[in-house]
Design a protein around this motif. Structure first.
Motif, PDB file in Angstrom:
ATOM      1  N   LYS A 137       0.831  -1.215   0.000  1.00 57.54           N
ATOM      2  CA  LYS A 137       0.000   0.000   0.000  1.00 57.54           C
ATOM      3  C   LYS A 137       0.859   1.255   0.000  1.00 57.54           C
ATOM      4  O   LYS A 137       0.549   2.239  -0.686  1.00 57.54           O
ATOM      5  N   ARG A 138       1.957   1.239   0.764  1.00 51.50           N
ATOM      6  CA  ARG A 138       2.822   2.422   0.840  1.00 51.50           C
ATOM      7  C   ARG A 138       3.486   2.696  -0.506  1.00 51.50           C
ATOM      8  O   ARG A 138       3.521   3.836  -0.979  1.00 51.50           O
ATOM      9  N   ILE A 139       3.996   1.648  -1.178  1.00 47.78           N
ATOM     10  CA  ILE A 139       4.636   1.830  -2.482  1.00 47.78           C
ATOM     11  C   ILE A 139       3.603   2.309  -3.499  1.00 47.78           C
ATOM     12  O   ILE A 139       3.880   3.193  -4.316  1.00 47.78           O
ATOM     13  N   ALA A 140       2.414   1.727  -3.465  1.00 49.23           N
ATOM     14  CA  ALA A 140       1.348   2.146  -4.380  1.00 49.23           C
ATOM     15  C   ALA A 140       1.033   3.626  -4.177  1.00 49.23           C
ATOM     16  O   ALA A 140       0.925   4.394  -5.141  1.00 49.23           O
ATOM     17  N   SER A 141       0.913   4.039  -2.919  1.00 46.91           N
ATOM     18  CA  SER A 141       0.608   5.434  -2.619  1.00 46.91           C
ATOM     19  C   SER A 141       1.702   6.362  -3.130  1.00 46.91           C
ATOM     20  O   SER A 141       1.416   7.436  -3.684  1.00 46.91           O
ATOM     21  N   ASP A 142       2.974   5.960  -2.966  1.00 44.87           N
ATOM     22  CA  ASP A 142       4.097   6.764  -3.453  1.00 44.87           C
ATOM     23  C   ASP A 142       4.042   6.939  -4.971  1.00 44.87           C
ATOM     24  O   ASP A 142       4.570   7.914  -5.511  1.00 44.87           O
ATOM     25  N   HIS A 143       3.401   5.980  -5.658  1.00 43.20           N
ATOM     26  CA  HIS A 143       3.296   6.029  -7.119  1.00 43.20           C
ATOM     27  C   HIS A 143       1.954   6.600  -7.580  1.00 43.20           C
ATOM     28  O   HIS A 143       1.606   6.492  -8.766  1.00 43.20           O
ATOM     29  N   GLY A 144       1.199   7.201  -6.663  1.00 42.77           N
ATOM     30  CA  GLY A 144      -0.085   7.783  -7.041  1.00 42.77           C
ATOM     31  C   GLY A 144      -1.128   6.756  -7.387  1.00 42.77           C
ATOM     32  O   GLY A 144      -2.039   7.016  -8.179  1.00 42.77           O
ATOM     33  N   LEU A 145      -1.012   5.554  -6.800  1.00 43.23           N
ATOM     34  CA  LEU A 145      -1.955   4.472  -7.075  1.00 43.23           C
ATOM     35  C   LEU A 145      -2.786   4.157  -5.839  1.00 43.23           C
ATOM     36  O   LEU A 145      -2.261   4.123  -4.727  1.00 43.23           O
ATOM     37  N   GLU A 146      -4.052   3.935  -6.050  1.00 40.63           N
ATOM     38  CA  GLU A 146      -4.950   3.532  -4.972  1.00 40.63           C
ATOM     39  C   GLU A 146      -5.222   2.044  -5.124  1.00 40.63           C
ATOM     40  O   GLU A 146      -5.569   1.575  -6.207  1.00 40.63           O
ATOM     41  N   VAL A 147      -5.045   1.275  -4.046  1.00 36.41           N
ATOM     42  CA  VAL A 147      -5.197  -0.175  -4.123  1.00 36.41           C
ATOM     43  C   VAL A 147      -6.498  -0.604  -3.464  1.00 36.41           C
ATOM     44  O   VAL A 147      -6.878  -0.094  -2.408  1.00 36.41           O
ATOM     45  N   SER A 148      -7.193  -1.526  -4.108  1.00 33.76           N
ATOM     46  CA  SER A 148      -8.424  -2.099  -3.560  1.00 33.76           C
ATOM     47  C   SER A 148      -8.367  -3.605  -3.698  1.00 33.76           C
ATOM     48  O   SER A 148      -7.619  -4.149  -4.519  1.00 33.76           O
ATOM     49  N   VAL A 149      -9.151  -4.299  -2.887  1.00 28.65           N
ATOM     50  CA  VAL A 149      -9.125  -5.761  -2.848  1.00 28.65           C
ATOM     51  C   VAL A 149     -10.502  -6.304  -3.220  1.00 28.65           C
ATOM     52  O   VAL A 149     -11.526  -5.819  -2.720  1.00 28.65           O
ATOM     53  N   SER A 150     -10.518  -7.289  -4.083  1.00 29.18           N
ATOM     54  CA  SER A 150     -11.770  -7.959  -4.439  1.00 29.18           C
ATOM     55  C   SER A 150     -11.476  -9.436  -4.677  1.00 29.18           C
ATOM     56  O   SER A 150     -10.536  -9.979  -4.087  1.00 29.18           O
ATOM     57  N   GLU A 151     -12.256 -10.069  -5.538  1.00 34.26           N
ATOM     58  CA  GLU A 151     -12.158 -11.515  -5.736  1.00 34.26           C
ATOM     59  C   GLU A 151     -11.887 -11.823  -7.197  1.00 34.26           C
ATOM     60  O   GLU A 151     -12.464 -11.212  -8.098  1.00 34.26           O
ATOM     61  N   SER A 152     -11.000 -12.780  -7.451  1.00 35.04           N
ATOM     62  CA  SER A 152     -10.719 -13.220  -8.814  1.00 35.04           C
ATOM     63  C   SER A 152     -11.838 -14.150  -9.288  1.00 35.04           C
ATOM     64  O   SER A 152     -12.647 -14.621  -8.482  1.00 35.04           O
ATOM     65  N   PRO A 153     -11.911 -14.439 -10.599  1.00 35.48           N
ATOM     66  CA  PRO A 153     -12.963 -15.344 -11.094  1.00 35.48           C
ATOM     67  C   PRO A 153     -12.957 -16.710 -10.418  1.00 35.48           C
ATOM     68  O   PRO A 153     -14.005 -17.346 -10.272  1.00 35.48           O
ATOM     69  N   GLU A 154     -11.778 -17.160  -9.973  1.00 39.57           N
ATOM     70  CA  GLU A 154     -11.687 -18.478  -9.301  1.00 39.57           C
ATOM     71  C   GLU A 154     -11.935 -18.384  -7.795  1.00 39.57           C
ATOM     72  O   GLU A 154     -11.837 -19.394  -7.091  1.00 39.57           O
ATOM     73  N   GLY A 155     -12.195 -17.191  -7.297  1.00 38.25           N
ATOM     74  CA  GLY A 155     -12.408 -17.025  -5.861  1.00 38.25           C
ATOM     75  C   GLY A 155     -11.163 -16.640  -5.095  1.00 38.25           C
ATOM     76  O   GLY A 155     -11.188 -16.561  -3.864  1.00 38.25           O
ATOM     77  N   GLY A 156     -10.065 -16.399  -5.808  1.00 27.24           N
ATOM     78  CA  GLY A 156      -8.834 -15.981  -5.157  1.00 27.24           C
ATOM     79  C   GLY A 156      -8.824 -14.487  -4.873  1.00 27.24           C
ATOM     80  O   GLY A 156      -9.843 -13.798  -5.004  1.00 27.24           O
TER      81      GLY A 156
END
Length: 311
Positions: free
Chosen positions: A283-302
């Motif tokens: 999350k910290r690296i993403a924020s430093d790069h101007g990226l917002e991270v979110s979590v969801s589910e893959s088609p296989e449930g991962g």
């Protein structure tokens, strides 16, 4: 008013018209005070800004001083208000100063302190545990000469090695001035080679992202380690571009919805022997790069981690 530093003073009435404004030329915008005096806040500011000002200025007219920050024209202004009576009529005095640099510096210091606390926590606790195990197993080996104890020493040293990687990523910092175009596929494949992926597989689609290569590699390393640690040695991990970012998903067991808000907290872990800091680093690296991270589910449930550009 003419000598007020880095700010504006205004007298406003019960209908939220600015009656007196100074200094003669406003420091924020270069506007003339004479062009502002006599106008109502909805004539002076965008509707969103005026709507935020309105209840605070009305409270001031009612005798309740206010102290708050407000965003306007890419600057952060700190505003103090106080009620006054002129000729028996209620008015308000407003003082506004540009505190953009002050607020940004405070935010940077807060982030640095948070990172330092996380670093200290890992050094004092997370590294000490496997180090104690290694010493203990080595002592047992000297007493018994049973090589099984050396296997435990090796496991503990491997754990320490992983923690050092995390500590390095946590300590490093980069700025946008250092960012260059990076191949998403290349940096993901480099990260894949540096972790124990067992028989897991990686699928990538070519794309270019602007950033710091070593930091992005640390981001992928932590995501991949997390995917293999939870999903097992047969898991498949995919790295795929999005219109304004990219996603990393796996075919493992996924992350329960009730835990998705917690996983980026320092020290939070769902098992497999992780340090609880890997996703904090992500999350910290993403924020430093101007990226917002979110979590969801893959088609296989991962698990699926999506990274979207904030700007």
């Amino acid at each position: 008013m003419d000598n007020f530093p880095n700010g504006v003073l205004a007298l406003f009435d019960a209908n939220l018209y600015y009656r007196i404004v100074g200094p003669e030329t406003l420091p924020f915008s270069g506007q003339k005070a004479a062009d502002i005096a006599g106008k109502q806040i909805y004539d002076l500011f965008p509707e969103e800004t005026a709507a935020k000002l309105e209840p605070k200025l009305e409270a001031t007219i009612d005798g309740e001083p206010r102290s708050f920050d407000i965003e306007h024209e890419e600057l952060t202004h700190h505003i103090e208000t106080k009620s006054v009576s002129i000729g028996g009529e209620p008015y308000g005095v407003l003082v506004s100063q540009d505190v953009t640099d002050v607020r940004q510096n405070a935010e940077r210091i807060e982030q640095q302190n948070e990172r330092l606390d996380q670093f200290a926590s890992m050094v004092s606790h997370d590294l000490r545990n496997p180090l104690s195990i290694a010493y203990g197993e080595l002592e047992l080996y000297r007493e018994t000469m049973e090589e099984a104890h050396l296997d435990e020493v090796e496991n503990a040293l491997g754990r320490i090695e992983n923690l050092i990687v995390d500590l390095t990523a946590l300590a490093q910092n980069s700025t946008s001035d250092e960012y260059r175009p990076v191949s998403l596929t290349a940096v993901a494949e480099d990260a894949w080679e540096l972790i124990d992926t067992r028989t897991a597989s990686l699928e990538t689609n070519e794309n270019v992202i602007v950033g710091d290569q070593s930091q992005l590699q640390a981001l992928f390393e932590n995501l991949f380690r997390n995917a293999v640690g939870h999903g097992g040695e047969s898991v498949t991990v995919r790295v795929t571009p999005l219109d304004n970012g990219f996603y990393v998903e796996d075919t493992g067991d996924g992350i329960p919805p009730e835990k998705r808000d917690q996983i980026f907290e320092h020290g939070f872990t769902t098992g497999y022997g992780g340090s609880g800091v890997g996703l904090t680093i992500v999350k910290r690296i993403a924020s430093d790069h101007g990226l917002e991270v979110s979590v969801s589910e893959s088609p296989e449930g991962g698990a699926r981690f999506e990274f979207h550009a904030v700007q």
